[in-house]
Design an enzyme around this catalytic site. Structure first.
Site, PDB file in Angstrom:
ATOM      1  N   ASP A 164      80.147  53.675 -17.707  1.00 27.89           N
ATOM      2  CA  ASP A 164      79.385  54.048 -16.509  1.00 27.89           C
ATOM      3  C   ASP A 164      78.340  55.084 -16.930  1.00 27.89           C
ATOM      4  O   ASP A 164      78.609  56.273 -17.004  1.00 27.89           O
ATOM      5  CB  ASP A 164      80.327  54.623 -15.441  1.00 27.89           C
ATOM      6  CG  ASP A 164      79.625  54.825 -14.098  1.00 27.89           C
ATOM      7  OD1 ASP A 164      78.379  54.698 -14.053  1.00 27.89           O
ATOM      8  OD2 ASP A 164      80.313  55.110 -13.100  1.00 27.89           O
TER       9      ASP A 164
ATOM     10  N   LYS B 155      73.889  66.496 -13.513  1.00 30.70           N
ATOM     11  CA  LYS B 155      74.844  66.790 -12.436  1.00 30.70           C
ATOM     12  C   LYS B 155      76.185  67.197 -13.046  1.00 30.70           C
ATOM     13  O   LYS B 155      76.668  66.577 -13.996  1.00 30.70           O
ATOM     14  CB  LYS B 155      75.012  65.580 -11.523  1.00 30.70           C
ATOM     15  CG  LYS B 155      73.749  65.248 -10.721  1.00 30.70           C
ATOM     16  CD  LYS B 155      74.010  64.134  -9.730  1.00 30.70           C
ATOM     17  CE  LYS B 155      72.782  63.860  -8.879  1.00 30.70           C
ATOM     18  NZ  LYS B 155      71.760  63.048  -9.562  1.00 30.70           N
TER      19      LYS B 155
ATOM     20  N   SER C 255      74.313  56.268 -16.270  1.00 35.88           N
ATOM     21  CA  SER C 255      73.172  56.149 -15.363  1.00 35.88           C
ATOM     22  C   SER C 255      71.950  55.581 -16.065  1.00 35.88           C
ATOM     23  O   SER C 255      71.655  55.923 -17.217  1.00 35.88           O
ATOM     24  CB  SER C 255      72.839  57.523 -14.783  1.00 35.88           C
ATOM     25  OG  SER C 255      71.630  57.477 -14.067  1.00 35.88           O
ATOM     26  N   ALA C 256      71.213  54.732 -15.340  1.00 38.65           N
ATOM     27  CA  ALA C 256      69.950  54.198 -15.866  1.00 38.65           C
ATOM     28  C   ALA C 256      68.904  55.292 -16.027  1.00 38.65           C
ATOM     29  O   ALA C 256      67.893  55.079 -16.715  1.00 38.65           O
ATOM     30  CB  ALA C 256      69.419  53.110 -14.931  1.00 38.65           C
ATOM     31  N   ASP C 257      69.140  56.463 -15.410  1.00 41.10           N
ATOM     32  CA  ASP C 257      68.207  57.587 -15.565  1.00 41.10           C
ATOM     33  C   ASP C 257      67.966  57.904 -17.037  1.00 41.10           C
ATOM     34  O   ASP C 257      66.838  58.176 -17.458  1.00 41.10           O
ATOM     35  CB  ASP C 257      68.769  58.856 -14.894  1.00 41.10           C
ATOM     36  CG  ASP C 257      68.867  58.744 -13.378  1.00 41.10           C
ATOM     37  OD1 ASP C 257      68.436  57.705 -12.821  1.00 41.10           O
ATOM     38  OD2 ASP C 257      69.375  59.685 -12.759  1.00 41.10           O
TER      39      ASP C 257
ATOM     40  N   VAL D 179      66.187  58.623  -9.792  1.00 42.12           N
ATOM     41  CA  VAL D 179      65.334  59.222 -10.828  1.00 42.12           C
ATOM     42  C   VAL D 179      64.630  58.121 -11.623  1.00 42.12           C
ATOM     43  O   VAL D 179      63.414  58.150 -11.817  1.00 42.12           O
ATOM     44  CB  VAL D 179      66.161  60.130 -11.765  1.00 42.12           C
ATOM     45  CG1 VAL D 179      65.361  60.507 -13.011  1.00 42.12           C
ATOM     46  CG2 VAL D 179      66.596  61.392 -11.023  1.00 42.12           C
TER      47      VAL D 179
ATOM     48  N   GLU E  99      61.613  62.198  -5.360  1.00 43.64           N
ATOM     49  CA  GLU E  99      62.416  61.002  -5.105  1.00 43.64           C
ATOM     50  C   GLU E  99      62.925  60.959  -3.665  1.00 43.64           C
ATOM     51  O   GLU E  99      62.879  61.956  -2.942  1.00 43.64           O
ATOM     52  CB  GLU E  99      63.594  60.944  -6.070  1.00 43.64           C
ATOM     53  CG  GLU E  99      64.562  62.093  -5.908  1.00 43.64           C
ATOM     54  CD  GLU E  99      65.898  61.839  -6.591  1.00 43.64           C
ATOM     55  OE1 GLU E  99      66.628  60.974  -6.090  1.00 43.64           O
ATOM     56  OE2 GLU E  99      66.206  62.523  -7.579  1.00 43.64           O
TER      57      GLU E  99
ATOM     58  N   LYS F  63      69.952  52.050  -2.117  1.00 41.80           N
ATOM     59  CA  LYS F  63      69.756  52.936  -3.266  1.00 41.80           C
ATOM     60  C   LYS F  63      69.160  52.096  -4.399  1.00 41.80           C
ATOM     61  O   LYS F  63      69.786  51.140  -4.860  1.00 41.80           O
ATOM     62  CB  LYS F  63      71.085  53.557  -3.698  1.00 41.80           C
ATOM     63  CG  LYS F  63      70.959  54.577  -4.819  1.00 41.80           C
ATOM     64  CD  LYS F  63      72.321  55.186  -5.134  1.00 41.80           C
ATOM     65  CE  LYS F  63      72.227  56.211  -6.248  1.00 41.80           C
ATOM     66  NZ  LYS F  63      73.556  56.777  -6.590  1.00 41.80           N
TER      67      LYS F  63
END
Length: 304
Positions: free
Chosen positions: A140, A161, A142-144, A108, A26, A88
């Site tokens: 909140d 993370k 992540s779309a990951d 990602v 990435e 981003k």
């Protein structure tokens, strides 16, 4: 030629890495994850690590509205130097970035989408995004996490993370049916640290075993990704409790400054680097290189 046709033409020209030991990499790490020049040095070192294992490194991004499947060293240098001018890009941003002919660093999720277009089966990164702390109130997430059930590109990382709500992240992945495979560990690594209290159900001792699981999932036509968690090398592993102390301080400051959305992760990572006097940055660099090594070994096994 209108925009739709232009993008269709781009897609036709994307190279195929089917049956080749390619490893997707990435660009968010370059533009939003580290300061210059460490970001560029790390990106090139990661590509070198893939080549050492017999793999083909494929750094993915968007340059002036064009999808780049395999960036040149000069393009990587430009992304690192001009990091504040680089968008981003996650799944929701791909169309916007292409339509406006912008340069974008893929997260990602976006890297998985573009890697799938090039028939790349393995992707190496640092850590995945997930459910942020207080995510049960803020939503909140992540779309990951969603991308694992949409794009069949298997991800090697050092765990979620550590800034995240780990239990909620694991619950979300379980709901999506995402296999989490521990490489030579039976507890979830936490990015900066080798271990945690979270037990893993699936573990493998070598790259061949992981490749076989991926092949089995493909044979079943599950059309989803596996998450392969690879602990940071012991030499660079940081104390879990100490890192939690620093993370809590960074999160408190983010709340005070009303840092939200896609800005939160870069802010927290930069603040943690400051609080650890650069120790977390060194750990981040080493774990990414370690993940690239394992990803390349799995990619080679998949071609056998």
């Amino acid at each position: 030629m209108d925009l739709f046709q232009q993008i269709q033409e781009q897609l036709k020209n994307i190279p195929s890495f089917e049956n080749k030991p390619a490893v997707a990499l990435e660009t968010t790490i370059i533009s939003h994850g580290m300061p210059y020049p460490q970001n560029v040095e790390t990106a090139l070192a990661v590509e070198h690590e893939v080549r050492l294992q017999g793999g083909i490194p494929v750094t993915i991004g968007i340059l002036n509205g064009k999808i780049k499947i395999g960036m040149t060293p000069d393009e990587i240098e430009s992304f690192g130097k001009n990091q504040h001018q680089i968008m981003k890009v996650s799944r929701r941003d791909l169309g916007y970035c292409l339509a406006n002919k912008l340069s974008g660093a893929t997260t990602v999720a976006a890297t998985m989408i573009l890697a799938k277009l090039a028939n790349i089966k393995i992707f190496a990164t640092g850590g995945i995004g997930g459910v942020h702390r207080n995510g049960n109130k803020t939503f909140d997430i992540s779309a990951d996490l969603d991308e694992f059930s949409k794009s069949n590109v298997n991800v090697v990382c050092a765990g979620p993370k550590a800034i995240l709500d780990i239990p909620l992240t694991l619950e979300y992945l379980e709901t999506k049916g995402v296999p989490i495979i521990g490489y030579q560990v039976d507890r979830l690594p936490l990015f900066y640290s080798r271990t945690s209290k979270f037990k893993l159900q699936q573990t493998c001792q070598n790259p061949e075993q992981i490749a076989n699981i991926i092949k089995a999932n493909d044979a079943l036509k599950l059309n989803q990704a596996s998450l392969i968690v690879n602990p940071i090398p012991e030499k660079y592993s940081l104390d879990v409790d100490l890192m939690e102390h620093y993370i809590s301080k960074a999160i408190k400051q983010a709340e005070e400054e009303n840092i939200l959305g896609k800005d939160i992760t870069p802010f927290l990572l930069a603040k943690i680097v400051e609080l650890t006097k650069g120790e977390s940055l060194n750990a981040n660099i080493e774990l990414i290189k370690n993940n690239a090594k394992l990803a390349a070994q799995i990619a080679v096994e998949l071609t056998k």
